[in-house]
Design a protein around this motif. Structure first.
Motif, PDB file in Angstrom:
ATOM      1  N   ASP A 234       0.857  -1.194   0.000  1.00 11.11           N
ATOM      2  CA  ASP A 234       0.000   0.000   0.000  1.00 11.11           C
ATOM      3  C   ASP A 234       0.890   1.240   0.000  1.00 11.11           C
ATOM      4  OD1 ASP A 234      -2.211   1.643   0.254  1.00 11.11           O
ATOM      5  OD2 ASP A 234      -3.016   0.641   2.030  1.00 11.11           O
ATOM      6  N   PRO A 235       1.643   1.469  -1.088  1.00  6.58           N
ATOM      7  CA  PRO A 235       2.707   2.476  -1.064  1.00  6.58           C
ATOM      8  C   PRO A 235       2.228   3.904  -0.815  1.00  6.58           C
ATOM      9  CG  PRO A 235       2.335   1.657  -3.303  1.00  6.58           C
ATOM     10  CD  PRO A 235       1.596   0.749  -2.385  1.00  6.58           C
ATOM     11  N   MET A 236       1.015   4.245  -1.247  1.00 11.03           N
ATOM     12  CA  MET A 236       0.551   5.616  -1.029  1.00 11.03           C
ATOM     13  C   MET A 236       0.208   5.847   0.440  1.00 11.03           C
ATOM     14  SD  MET A 236       1.215   6.703  -3.901  1.00 11.03           S
ATOM     15  CE  MET A 236       0.759   8.412  -3.622  1.00 11.03           C
ATOM     16  N   CYS A 237      -0.363   4.848   1.069  1.00  9.51           N
ATOM     17  CA  CYS A 237      -0.580   4.965   2.514  1.00  9.51           C
ATOM     18  C   CYS A 237       0.757   4.991   3.247  1.00  9.51           C
ATOM     19  CB  CYS A 237      -1.440   3.812   3.025  1.00  9.51           C
ATOM     20  SG  CYS A 237      -3.213   4.037   2.723  1.00  9.51           S
TER      21      CYS A 237
ATOM     22  N   ARG B 196       0.087  18.730   7.369  1.00 12.80           N
ATOM     23  CA  ARG B 196      -0.365  17.450   7.918  1.00 12.80           C
ATOM     24  C   ARG B 196      -0.955  16.536   6.850  1.00 12.80           C
ATOM     25  NH1 ARG B 196      -4.448  17.395  12.907  1.00 12.80           N
ATOM     26  NH2 ARG B 196      -2.483  17.836  13.974  1.00 12.80           N
ATOM     27  N   TYR B 197      -1.822  17.071   6.006  1.00 12.61           N
ATOM     28  CA  TYR B 197      -2.533  16.246   5.031  1.00 12.61           C
ATOM     29  C   TYR B 197      -1.945  16.335   3.623  1.00 12.61           C
ATOM     30  CZ  TYR B 197      -6.068  16.097   8.734  1.00 12.61           C
ATOM     31  OH  TYR B 197      -6.716  15.906   9.926  1.00 12.61           O
ATOM     32  N   ALA B 198      -0.793  16.978   3.483  1.00 17.10           N
ATOM     33  CA  ALA B 198      -0.231  17.236   2.155  1.00 17.10           C
ATOM     34  C   ALA B 198       0.000  15.962   1.357  1.00 17.10           C
ATOM     35  CB  ALA B 198       1.073  18.022   2.277  1.00 17.10           C
ATOM     36  N   ALA B 199       0.378  14.865   2.018  1.00 16.77           N
ATOM     37  CA  ALA B 199       0.664  13.617   1.305  1.00 16.77           C
ATOM     38  C   ALA B 199      -0.571  13.063   0.596  1.00 16.77           C
ATOM     39  CB  ALA B 199       1.214  12.578   2.269  1.00 16.77           C
ATOM     40  N   LEU B 200      -1.763  13.489   1.007  1.00 13.02           N
ATOM     41  CA  LEU B 200      -2.979  13.001   0.356  1.00 13.02           C
ATOM     42  C   LEU B 200      -3.129  13.554  -1.056  1.00 13.02           C
ATOM     43  CD1 LEU B 200      -5.508  13.352   3.338  1.00 13.02           C
ATOM     44  CD2 LEU B 200      -4.072  11.388   2.728  1.00 13.02           C
ATOM     45  N   ASP B 201      -2.430  14.633  -1.357  1.00 11.14           N
ATOM     46  CA  ASP B 201      -2.488  15.228  -2.700  1.00 11.14           C
ATOM     47  C   ASP B 201      -1.596  14.501  -3.699  1.00 11.14           C
ATOM     48  OD1 ASP B 201      -4.254  17.410  -2.138  1.00 11.14           O
ATOM     49  OD2 ASP B 201      -2.592  18.492  -1.198  1.00 11.14           O
ATOM     50  N   ASN B 202      -0.668  13.695  -3.217  1.00 14.35           N
ATOM     51  CA  ASN B 202       0.315  13.087  -4.110  1.00 14.35           C
ATOM     52  C   ASN B 202      -0.348  12.070  -5.039  1.00 14.35           C
ATOM     53  OD1 ASN B 202       2.322  14.566  -2.867  1.00 14.35           O
ATOM     54  ND2 ASN B 202       2.906  12.927  -1.467  1.00 14.35           N
ATOM     55  N   PRO B 203      -0.109  12.180  -6.344  1.00 16.73           N
ATOM     56  CA  PRO B 203      -0.642  11.168  -7.268  1.00 16.73           C
ATOM     57  C   PRO B 203       0.102   9.855  -7.111  1.00 16.73           C
ATOM     58  CG  PRO B 203       0.768  12.712  -8.445  1.00 16.73           C
ATOM     59  CD  PRO B 203       0.653  13.230  -7.040  1.00 16.73           C
ATOM     60  N   GLY B 204      -0.586   8.772  -7.412  1.00 16.79           N
ATOM     61  CA  GLY B 204       0.023   7.456  -7.300  1.00 16.79           C
ATOM     62  C   GLY B 204      -1.040   6.379  -7.198  1.00 16.79           C
ATOM     63  N   PRO B 205      -0.625   5.138  -6.963  1.00 15.52           N
ATOM     64  CA  PRO B 205      -1.556   4.006  -6.962  1.00 15.52           C
ATOM     65  C   PRO B 205      -2.299   3.861  -5.632  1.00 15.52           C
ATOM     66  CG  PRO B 205       0.668   3.190  -6.605  1.00 15.52           C
ATOM     67  CD  PRO B 205       0.790   4.676  -6.853  1.00 15.52           C
ATOM     68  N   TRP B 206      -3.108   4.868  -5.291  1.00 14.91           N
ATOM     69  CA  TRP B 206      -3.927   4.762  -4.093  1.00 14.91           C
ATOM     70  C   TRP B 206      -4.846   3.546  -4.202  1.00 14.91           C
ATOM     71  CZ3 TRP B 206      -3.286   7.782   0.157  1.00 14.91           C
ATOM     72  CH2 TRP B 206      -2.562   8.978  -0.015  1.00 14.91           C
ATOM     73  N   LYS B 207      -5.063   2.871  -3.075  1.00 15.15           N
ATOM     74  CA  LYS B 207      -5.971   1.732  -3.057  1.00 15.15           C
ATOM     75  C   LYS B 207      -7.374   2.189  -3.455  1.00 15.15           C
ATOM     76  CE  LYS B 207      -3.512  -1.819  -1.478  1.00 15.15           C
ATOM     77  NZ  LYS B 207      -3.376  -3.107  -2.181  1.00 15.15           N
TER      78      LYS B 207
ATOM     79  N   ASP C  86      -6.130  10.707 -14.803  1.00 14.27           N
ATOM     80  CA  ASP C  86      -5.305   9.634 -14.245  1.00 14.27           C
ATOM     81  C   ASP C  86      -4.789  10.050 -12.871  1.00 14.27           C
ATOM     82  OD1 ASP C  86      -3.589   7.575 -13.654  1.00 14.27           O
ATOM     83  OD2 ASP C  86      -2.448   7.687 -15.519  1.00 14.27           O
ATOM     84  N   ALA C  87      -5.399   9.489 -11.821  1.00 10.85           N
ATOM     85  CA  ALA C  87      -5.019   9.831 -10.449  1.00 10.85           C
ATOM     86  C   ALA C  87      -3.637   9.316 -10.090  1.00 10.85           C
ATOM     87  CB  ALA C  87      -6.048   9.270  -9.475  1.00 10.85           C
ATOM     88  N   THR C  88      -3.097   8.403 -10.876  1.00 13.72           N
ATOM     89  CA  THR C  88      -1.780   7.854 -10.549  1.00 13.72           C
ATOM     90  C   THR C  88      -0.647   8.769 -11.000  1.00 13.72           C
ATOM     91  OG1 THR C  88      -1.545   6.587 -12.604  1.00 13.72           O
ATOM     92  CG2 THR C  88      -2.710   5.523 -10.783  1.00 13.72           C
TER      93      THR C  88
ATOM     94  N   GLY D 149     -13.780   2.478 -15.138  1.00 13.90           N
ATOM     95  CA  GLY D 149     -12.397   2.427 -14.704  1.00 13.90           C
ATOM     96  C   GLY D 149     -12.129   3.270 -13.468  1.00 13.90           C
ATOM     97  N   ARG D 150     -10.876   3.663 -13.309  1.00 15.86           N
ATOM     98  CA  ARG D 150     -10.409   4.350 -12.105  1.00 15.86           C
ATOM     99  C   ARG D 150     -10.830   5.817 -12.097  1.00 15.86           C
ATOM    100  NH1 ARG D 150      -5.622   2.963  -8.974  1.00 15.86           N
ATOM    101  NH2 ARG D 150      -5.393   4.590  -7.391  1.00 15.86           N
ATOM    102  N   HIS D 151     -11.331   6.277 -10.934  1.00 15.06           N
ATOM    103  CA  HIS D 151     -11.747   7.669 -10.762  1.00 15.06           C
ATOM    104  C   HIS D 151     -11.537   8.106  -9.323  1.00 15.06           C
ATOM    105  CE1 HIS D 151     -13.645   8.694 -14.650  1.00 15.06           C
ATOM    106  NE2 HIS D 151     -13.867   7.388 -14.729  1.00 15.06           N
ATOM    107  N   VAL D 152     -11.644   9.418  -9.106  1.00 16.22           N
ATOM    108  CA  VAL D 152     -11.667   9.987  -7.764  1.00 16.22           C
ATOM    109  C   VAL D 152     -13.041  10.595  -7.530  1.00 16.22           C
ATOM    110  CG1 VAL D 152     -10.713  11.740  -6.206  1.00 16.22           C
ATOM    111  CG2 VAL D 152      -9.191  10.454  -7.719  1.00 16.22           C
ATOM    112  N   VAL D 153     -13.633  10.271  -6.388  1.00 19.67           N
ATOM    113  CA  VAL D 153     -14.863  10.909  -5.930  1.00 19.67           C
ATOM    114  C   VAL D 153     -14.447  11.965  -4.902  1.00 19.67           C
ATOM    115  CG1 VAL D 153     -17.072  10.593  -4.754  1.00 19.67           C
ATOM    116  CG2 VAL D 153     -16.220   8.827  -6.319  1.00 19.67           C
TER     117      VAL D 153
END
Length: 232
Positions: free
Chosen positions: A77-80, A125-136, A169-171, A206-210
């Protein structure tokens, strides 16, 4: 699991080594009692998040909160993993990603590329949540029910639900307003433990962000959540 901050570690270390065993036990119990009081206060003051589909930091806490130091997270789970390494409080405080006094000007206050962190609310604090990548991701049908959990029962003036455009592409690309379509907006909700809204993602596949905005009712407090999904 109780995680000690530096002040709490110092408090434990400061118990004199030459105290009697009974004295050290009593002093340690006093520190632990203070920690429990702090923990209970934190629960009482908690807020909320999108829990279905899970927001990025809620999902990280859900999967790894009881095992957050496990090195296998880096592969599984690399993004986490990168988010936990950047700031563990982003996951312990999965329910606190909000800004105050936005006055409804969400797009004016939250810059492109910083939507998932609420415009870097809480500093970095929450900046890492903005990083693109293979989020679960979680798999959802194109018509589904979204759930926001409100631990503090703040109520809601409205929920706004956006879904990324086909082809985003969220990744590889940080989320911007230009990547989103508004697909659902609601009226007010009376204070409750959960708020739900029916979402229709149209023809997306396919893959999306809500992306969800929860406007709390108790004051001008706006919450921002990114959830990663795969539409069947």
């Amino acid at each position: 699991m109780v995680i000690l901050n530096e002040e709490e570690r110092v408090a434990l270390r400061s118990i004199p080594a030459n105290k009697s065993l009974l004295g050290r036990a009593a002093a340690t119990l006093a520190v632990v009692a203070g920690l429990m009081a702090s923990l209970l206060t934190g629960i009482a003051d908690a807020h909320g998040s999108t829990t279905d589909p899970p927001s990025r930091n809620y999902g990280c806490w859900q999967r790894w909160g009881s095992d957050f130091q496990n090195p296998t997270m880096a592969q599984q789970d690399p993004m986490c993993w990168q988010a936990w390494q950047a700031d563990t409080n982003a996951m312990w405080n999965w329910n606190g990603l909000y800004r105050e006094n936005v006055a409804g000007n969400h797009q004016g206050v939250i810059p492109n590329g910083q939507l998932c962190s609420g415009g870097r609310t809480g500093g970095t604090r929450y900046a890492a949540l903005d990083n693109p990548g293979p989020w679960k991701t979680v798999t959802k049908p194109r018509q589904f029910t979204l759930t926001v959990t409100d631990q503090a029962r703040h109520g809601a003036d409205y929920l706004r639900v956006y879904v990324t455009k086909q082809g985003y592409d969220a990744t590889t690309t940080p989320l911007g307003w230009n990547h989103l379509d508004l697909v659902a907006t609601t009226g007010r909700y009376a204070p409750a433990g959960q708020y739900q809204v029916a979402v229709n993602a149209g023809s997306r596949t396919g893959r999306h962000v809500v992306f969800v905005i929860w406007q709390a009712s108790h004051m001008d407090q706006s919450y921002y959540f990114c959830s990663d999904v795969v539409f069947q």
